[in-house]
Design a protein around this motif. Structure first.
Motif, PDB file in Angstrom:
ATOM      1  N   PHE A   1       0.853  -1.182   0.000  1.00  0.00           N
ATOM      2  CA  PHE A   1       0.000   0.000   0.000  1.00  0.00           C
ATOM      3  C   PHE A   1       0.884   1.225   0.000  1.00  0.00           C
ATOM      4  O   PHE A   1       2.099   1.118   0.112  1.00  0.00           O
ATOM      5  CB  PHE A   1      -0.944   0.034   1.225  1.00  0.00           C
ATOM      6  N   ASN A   2       0.303   2.410  -0.135  1.00  0.00           N
ATOM      7  CA  ASN A   2       1.007   3.685   0.013  1.00  0.00           C
ATOM      8  C   ASN A   2       0.346   4.443   1.146  1.00  0.00           C
ATOM      9  O   ASN A   2      -0.846   4.291   1.408  1.00  0.00           O
ATOM     10  CB  ASN A   2       0.925   4.503  -1.278  1.00  0.00           C
ATOM     11  N   HIS A   3       1.122   5.270   1.841  1.00  0.00           N
ATOM     12  CA  HIS A   3       0.571   6.036   2.955  1.00  0.00           C
ATOM     13  C   HIS A   3      -0.453   7.067   2.485  1.00  0.00           C
ATOM     14  O   HIS A   3      -1.408   7.352   3.194  1.00  0.00           O
ATOM     15  CB  HIS A   3       1.686   6.721   3.756  1.00  0.00           C
ATOM     16  N   ALA A   4      -0.255   7.618   1.312  1.00  0.00           N
ATOM     17  CA  ALA A   4      -1.232   8.568   0.760  1.00  0.00           C
ATOM     18  C   ALA A   4      -1.144   8.535  -0.755  1.00  0.00           C
ATOM     19  O   ALA A   4      -0.087   8.240  -1.330  1.00  0.00           O
ATOM     20  CB  ALA A   4      -0.973   9.990   1.255  1.00  0.00           C
ATOM     21  N   VAL A   5      -2.268   8.859  -1.371  1.00  0.00           N
ATOM     22  CA  VAL A   5      -2.334   9.011  -2.817  1.00  0.00           C
ATOM     23  C   VAL A   5      -3.009  10.351  -3.082  1.00  0.00           C
ATOM     24  O   VAL A   5      -4.091  10.621  -2.558  1.00  0.00           O
ATOM     25  CB  VAL A   5      -3.133   7.871  -3.484  1.00  0.00           C
ATOM     26  N   ILE A   6      -2.346  11.172  -3.856  1.00  0.00           N
ATOM     27  CA  ILE A   6      -2.900  12.464  -4.252  1.00  0.00           C
ATOM     28  C   ILE A   6      -3.533  12.269  -5.616  1.00  0.00           C
ATOM     29  O   ILE A   6      -2.902  11.775  -6.549  1.00  0.00           O
ATOM     30  CB  ILE A   6      -1.813  13.555  -4.309  1.00  0.00           C
TER      31      ILE A   6
ATOM     32  N   LEU B   1      -5.790   9.363   2.453  1.00  0.00           N
ATOM     33  CA  LEU B   1      -4.840   8.966   3.493  1.00  0.00           C
ATOM     34  C   LEU B   1      -5.108   7.538   3.948  1.00  0.00           C
ATOM     35  O   LEU B   1      -6.209   7.224   4.422  1.00  0.00           O
ATOM     36  CB  LEU B   1      -4.939   9.925   4.677  1.00  0.00           C
ATOM     37  N   ALA B   2      -4.109   6.683   3.830  1.00  0.00           N
ATOM     38  CA  ALA B   2      -4.245   5.287   4.243  1.00  0.00           C
ATOM     39  C   ALA B   2      -4.436   5.198   5.745  1.00  0.00           C
ATOM     40  O   ALA B   2      -4.044   6.092   6.492  1.00  0.00           O
ATOM     41  CB  ALA B   2      -2.999   4.501   3.838  1.00  0.00           C
ATOM     42  N   GLY B   3      -5.020   4.108   6.174  1.00  0.00           N
ATOM     43  CA  GLY B   3      -5.188   3.873   7.604  1.00  0.00           C
ATOM     44  C   GLY B   3      -3.854   3.878   8.320  1.00  0.00           C
ATOM     45  O   GLY B   3      -2.884   3.279   7.849  1.00  0.00           O
ATOM     46  N   GLN B   4      -3.819   4.575   9.453  1.00  0.00           N
ATOM     47  CA  GLN B   4      -2.598   4.660  10.256  1.00  0.00           C
ATOM     48  C   GLN B   4      -2.886   4.104  11.644  1.00  0.00           C
ATOM     49  O   GLN B   4      -3.906   4.423  12.257  1.00  0.00           O
ATOM     50  CB  GLN B   4      -2.125   6.112  10.379  1.00  0.00           C
ATOM     51  N   THR B   5      -1.977   3.271  12.105  1.00  0.00           N
ATOM     52  CA  THR B   5      -2.048   2.742  13.459  1.00  0.00           C
ATOM     53  C   THR B   5      -0.963   3.420  14.289  1.00  0.00           C
ATOM     54  O   THR B   5      -0.298   4.334  13.815  1.00  0.00           O
ATOM     55  CB  THR B   5      -1.864   1.213  13.474  1.00  0.00           C
ATOM     56  N   ALA B   6      -0.773   2.924  15.501  1.00  0.00           N
ATOM     57  CA  ALA B   6       0.218   3.497  16.413  1.00  0.00           C
ATOM     58  C   ALA B   6       1.599   2.899  16.186  1.00  0.00           C
ATOM     59  O   ALA B   6       2.327   2.619  17.135  1.00  0.00           O
ATOM     60  CB  ALA B   6      -0.228   3.276  17.863  1.00  0.00           C
ATOM     61  N   SER B   7       1.972   2.715  14.936  1.00  0.00           N
ATOM     62  CA  SER B   7       3.283   2.126  14.656  1.00  0.00           C
ATOM     63  C   SER B   7       4.376   3.186  14.670  1.00  0.00           C
ATOM     64  O   SER B   7       4.159   4.329  14.289  1.00  0.00           O
ATOM     65  CB  SER B   7       3.272   1.395  13.313  1.00  0.00           C
TER      66      SER B   7
ATOM     67  N   LEU C   1      -0.934   9.956  10.845  1.00  0.00           N
ATOM     68  CA  LEU C   1      -1.807  10.450   9.781  1.00  0.00           C
ATOM     69  C   LEU C   1      -1.464  11.890   9.423  1.00  0.00           C
ATOM     70  O   LEU C   1      -1.370  12.240   8.242  1.00  0.00           O
ATOM     71  CB  LEU C   1      -3.275  10.344  10.204  1.00  0.00           C
ATOM     72  N   LEU C   2      -1.236  12.726  10.424  1.00  0.00           N
ATOM     73  CA  LEU C   2      -0.912  14.135  10.162  1.00  0.00           C
ATOM     74  C   LEU C   2       0.471  14.290   9.531  1.00  0.00           C
ATOM     75  O   LEU C   2       0.699  15.212   8.751  1.00  0.00           O
ATOM     76  CB  LEU C   2      -1.038  14.954  11.441  1.00  0.00           C
ATOM     77  N   THR C   3       1.382  13.370   9.831  1.00  0.00           N
ATOM     78  CA  THR C   3       2.700  13.363   9.184  1.00  0.00           C
ATOM     79  C   THR C   3       2.545  13.098   7.694  1.00  0.00           C
ATOM     80  O   THR C   3       3.162  13.776   6.856  1.00  0.00           O
ATOM     81  CB  THR C   3       3.617  12.301   9.826  1.00  0.00           C
ATOM     82  N   VAL C   4       1.713  12.127   7.356  1.00  0.00           N
ATOM     83  CA  VAL C   4       1.463  11.818   5.947  1.00  0.00           C
ATOM     84  C   VAL C   4       0.783  12.997   5.261  1.00  0.00           C
ATOM     85  O   VAL C   4       1.162  13.394   4.151  1.00  0.00           O
ATOM     86  CB  VAL C   4       0.618  10.533   5.807  1.00  0.00           C
TER      87      VAL C   4
ATOM     88  N   ALA D   1      -2.622  -3.598  17.500  1.00  0.00           N
ATOM     89  CA  ALA D   1      -3.278  -2.317  17.222  1.00  0.00           C
ATOM     90  C   ALA D   1      -4.699  -2.325  17.781  1.00  0.00           C
ATOM     91  O   ALA D   1      -5.473  -3.251  17.544  1.00  0.00           O
ATOM     92  CB  ALA D   1      -3.300  -2.034  15.729  1.00  0.00           C
ATOM     93  N   LEU D   2      -5.025  -1.269  18.515  1.00  0.00           N
ATOM     94  CA  LEU D   2      -6.366  -1.103  19.078  1.00  0.00           C
ATOM     95  C   LEU D   2      -7.202  -0.115  18.278  1.00  0.00           C
ATOM     96  O   LEU D   2      -8.423  -0.108  18.388  1.00  0.00           O
ATOM     97  CB  LEU D   2      -6.269  -0.608  20.529  1.00  0.00           C
ATOM     98  N   VAL D   3      -6.533   0.737  17.497  1.00  0.00           N
ATOM     99  CA  VAL D   3      -7.219   1.795  16.763  1.00  0.00           C
ATOM    100  C   VAL D   3      -6.469   2.068  15.457  1.00  0.00           C
ATOM    101  O   VAL D   3      -5.241   1.928  15.390  1.00  0.00           O
ATOM    102  CB  VAL D   3      -7.336   3.082  17.624  1.00  0.00           C
ATOM    103  N   GLU D   4      -7.236   2.423  14.427  1.00  0.00           N
ATOM    104  CA  GLU D   4      -6.660   2.828  13.141  1.00  0.00           C
ATOM    105  C   GLU D   4      -7.477   4.008  12.629  1.00  0.00           C
ATOM    106  O   GLU D   4      -8.710   3.982  12.708  1.00  0.00           O
ATOM    107  CB  GLU D   4      -6.723   1.671  12.150  1.00  0.00           C
ATOM    108  N   VAL D   5      -6.784   5.019  12.133  1.00  0.00           N
ATOM    109  CA  VAL D   5      -7.462   6.201  11.602  1.00  0.00           C
ATOM    110  C   VAL D   5      -7.156   6.329  10.115  1.00  0.00           C
ATOM    111  O   VAL D   5      -6.047   6.043   9.676  1.00  0.00           O
ATOM    112  CB  VAL D   5      -7.071   7.497  12.357  1.00  0.00           C
ATOM    113  N   GLN D   6      -8.161   6.743   9.370  1.00  0.00           N
ATOM    114  CA  GLN D   6      -8.055   6.894   7.921  1.00  0.00           C
ATOM    115  C   GLN D   6      -8.763   8.187   7.551  1.00  0.00           C
ATOM    116  O   GLN D   6      -9.752   8.555   8.191  1.00  0.00           O
ATOM    117  CB  GLN D   6      -8.737   5.700   7.253  1.00  0.00           C
TER     118      GLN D   6
END
Length: 138
Positions: free
Chosen positions: A19-24, A33-39, A62-65, A124-129
């Motif tokens: 996958f990619n972290h983001a696609v414009i 923005l791809a799903g981000q966990t606490a990695s 997510l905000l870094t991406v 992972a307990l949570v993922e944000v997209q």
């Protein structure tokens, strides 16, 4: 550019695999923005067992991406949060809201929280997209 779209993979996050972290989007305004966990940068989940700590790290990722794609928190138009323990997440809503406001401010996009049985990484307990619309500067 990767075909008609541009991919974004910040070096400060774990390298994506499959996958990619983001696609414009073509034209450059919509950022998916791809799903981000606490990695962490090594791809290891941090904040084991603590949904609030994991939410904060996932949001930072997510905000870094988003920043790497040229966006800011106020560009977010949609957010989906996937949670393994939805009841536990709801009981900590005040803390989660404080994290949101500290990272994003008073901007609230369209949002959904969805309970799931598990995420890709079993720790992972949570993922944000999210989806953002970034204003282009001439």
């Amino acid at each position: 550019m990767n075909g008609p779209h541009e991919v974004v993979n910040p070096a400060s996050l774990a390298a994506p695999s499959g996958f990619n972290h983001a696609v414009i989007s073509a034209g450059g305004q919509v950022v998916w923005l791809a799903g981000q966990t606490a990695s962490n940068a090594d791809g290891v989940i941090v904040g084991i067992g603590d949904v609030v700590a994991q939410y904060e790290r996932a949001m930072l990722n997510l905000l870094t991406v988003l920043a790497a794609a040229g966006g800011r928190p106020e560009h977010l138009v949609s957010m989906t949060t996937y949670v393994v323990d939805l009841d536990g997440y709801r009981t900590r809503a005040r803390e989660l809201g404080q994290i949101w406001r500290s990272l994003v401010g008073d901007h609230y996009p369209a949002m959904a929280a969805i309970g799931v049985s598990r995420l890709w990484d079993p720790d992972a307990l949570v993922e944000v997209q999210g989806v953002a619309v970034v204003t282009l500067t001439p």
